[in-house]
Design an enzyme around this catalytic site. Structure first.
Site, PDB file in Angstrom:
ATOM      1  N   CYS A  98      -2.823  37.361  26.415  1.00 19.01           N
ATOM      2  CA  CYS A  98      -3.097  37.614  28.001  1.00 19.01           C
ATOM      3  C   CYS A  98      -4.675  37.261  28.305  1.00 19.01           C
ATOM      4  O   CYS A  98      -5.275  37.641  27.588  1.00 19.01           O
ATOM      5  CB  CYS A  98      -2.667  38.864  28.295  1.00 19.01           C
ATOM      6  SG  CYS A  98      -1.172  39.396  27.817  1.00 19.01           S
ATOM      7  N   CYS A 129       0.060  34.515  28.965  1.00 18.94           N
ATOM      8  CA  CYS A 129       0.245  35.131  30.175  1.00 18.94           C
ATOM      9  C   CYS A 129      -1.439  35.098  30.830  1.00 18.94           C
ATOM     10  O   CYS A 129      -2.426  35.354  30.162  1.00 18.94           O
ATOM     11  CB  CYS A 129       0.375  36.784  29.968  1.00 18.94           C
ATOM     12  SG  CYS A 129       0.619  37.670  31.376  1.00 18.94           S
ATOM     13  N   CYS A 189       5.024  39.883  35.237  1.00 26.69           N
ATOM     14  CA  CYS A 189       4.357  41.039  34.662  1.00 26.69           C
ATOM     15  C   CYS A 189       3.772  41.832  35.629  1.00 26.69           C
ATOM     16  O   CYS A 189       2.844  41.240  36.199  1.00 26.69           O
ATOM     17  CB  CYS A 189       3.488  40.437  33.439  1.00 26.69           C
ATOM     18  SG  CYS A 189       2.508  42.004  32.692  1.00 26.69           S
ATOM     19  N   ARG A 267       5.010  48.178  28.623  1.00 24.24           N
ATOM     20  CA  ARG A 267       3.927  48.124  27.920  1.00 24.24           C
ATOM     21  C   ARG A 267       2.910  49.207  28.011  1.00 24.24           C
ATOM     22  O   ARG A 267       2.509  49.640  29.207  1.00 24.24           O
ATOM     23  CB  ARG A 267       2.934  46.893  28.135  1.00 24.24           C
ATOM     24  CG  ARG A 267       1.751  46.706  27.366  1.00 24.24           C
ATOM     25  CD  ARG A 267       1.029  45.590  27.582  1.00 24.24           C
ATOM     26  NE  ARG A 267       1.816  44.437  27.218  1.00 24.24           N
ATOM     27  CZ  ARG A 267       1.802  43.483  28.300  1.00 24.24           C
ATOM     28  NH1 ARG A 267       1.181  43.524  29.392  1.00 24.24           N
ATOM     29  NH2 ARG A 267       2.706  42.247  27.986  1.00 24.24           N
TER      30      ARG A 267
END
Length: 336
Positions: A98, A129, A189, A267
């Protein structure tokens, strides 16, 4: 199998929060096991590819120009430097890489380098990401063409409390970016931060906003506020009972998110370095199945690879090997 719903009411979500703690965890763990291997947790690595100097006034963020946190603004990292860090993350066992840039929105001149980074990280076999601020439909399409797997854009809190922590961008603008990303075919996300002084009602509103999107986010980060000196919230909440969210209430939020969004990866994000092993274990029991590894999350401290490995060994957890349910489902749908 538990039905996937996008018509949750706030009253229904509030009723979940009000359940006896052990019953709530039992329900969340049961839902979790229907869609996810309970002993596997996805390992992700987060890198700040452009730090500081953000014009937004998010009250929790040390990278805002409005904060007096001592974070210096930097330029976008060199492509090769980012790829080197991605290779190190893969060697450490991460599945997803990410990347965050402290922008209100990327400029068009930045997009070629961003596209090159996405392609390079994907070529390593890592999921990609990015979180770059607000995106236009055209920018979303560019990232999709480059092969970006996920775009992170958190809603932070409930619509009502959001206005108390950020004034430079509206909740609607955040939701518009999520829709632009979704329309481009990129996985979403989106999560938020717990412990900013919000009420239980705000935590209900936060989960409700995500759980009633037309399609649930594939990934839902749940952060515990890390109060950073020099930020509005960090200074306001320092040395007060509000400075740390109650552990049980945090676990409740994770559990409710899991029940309302069964297929999403939930997460356990910022704030883990201050959580006990027991609290983290309860979060995994409640349905959290993704963490950030490494010693730093953007500018905030993180638990670190060694402590994570020790915790995983103690709990009998292993790194996720396969694809997440929502992505796997999408890849098996035949083209029309």
């Amino acid at each position: 199998m538990t039905q996937i719903r996008t018509d949750w009411t706030r009253a229904e979500i509030a009723a979940l929060f009000d359940l006896p703690f052990t019953e709530l965890l039992f329900q969340a763990a049961t839902v979790h096991r229907e869609y996810h291997p309970p002993e596997q947790v996805q390992l992700c690595t987060l890198l700040s590819i452009k730090t500081g100097g953000c014009p937004e006034d998010c009250g929790y963020c040390s990278q805002s120009v409005h904060a007096e946190s001592g974070v210096e603004a930097t330029k976008l990292m060199d492509v090769q430097a980012v790829l080197q860090r991605a290779a190190q993350a893969k060697d450490a066992g991460s599945q997803r890489f990410c990347m965050g840039a402290a922008w209100r929105n990327p400029k068009d001149r930045d997009m070629p380098a961003i596209v090159e980074i996405v392609k390079g990280v994907r070529d390593m076999g890592l999921e990609t990401c990015m979180t770059l601020g607000m995106l236009t439909p055209q920018q979303s399409a560019q990232l999709a063409e480059a092969g970006l797997d996920y775009y992170n854009h958190n809603i932070d809190s409930s619509p009502e409390y959001y206005e108390r922590i950020i004034s430079t961008r509206s909740m609607k603008e955040r939701l518009d970016t999520l829709q632009n990303v979704r329309d481009a075919g990129i996985n979403v996300c989106s999560g938020g931060i717990i412990g900013m002084g919000e009420t239980r009602e705000d935590r209900v509103g936060f989960v409700h906003t995500l759980a009633t999107l037309e399609q649930h986010p594939e990934s839902v980060p749940v952060n515990a506020l890390v109060p950073i000196k020099g930020t509005v919230l960090g200074d306001m909440l320092a040395d007060t009972p509000l400075a740390k969210i109650d552990d049980i209430e945090f676990v409740r939020t994770v559990a409710v998110a899991r029940i309302c969004m069964p297929k999403s990866m939930v997460r356990l994000s910022a704030g883990r370095e201050s959580m006990s092993e027991a609290t983290q274990a309860l979060c995994f029991l409640a349905g959290a199945n993704s963490i950030f590894t490494g010693d730093k999350l953007l500018t905030a401290p993180n638990a670190g690879d060694d402590s994570d490995a020790a915790l995983f060994a103690k709990l009998g957890l292993t790194a996720l090997q396969g694809e997440e349910p929502m992505r796997a489902e999408r890849s098996t749908v035949p083209a029309e």
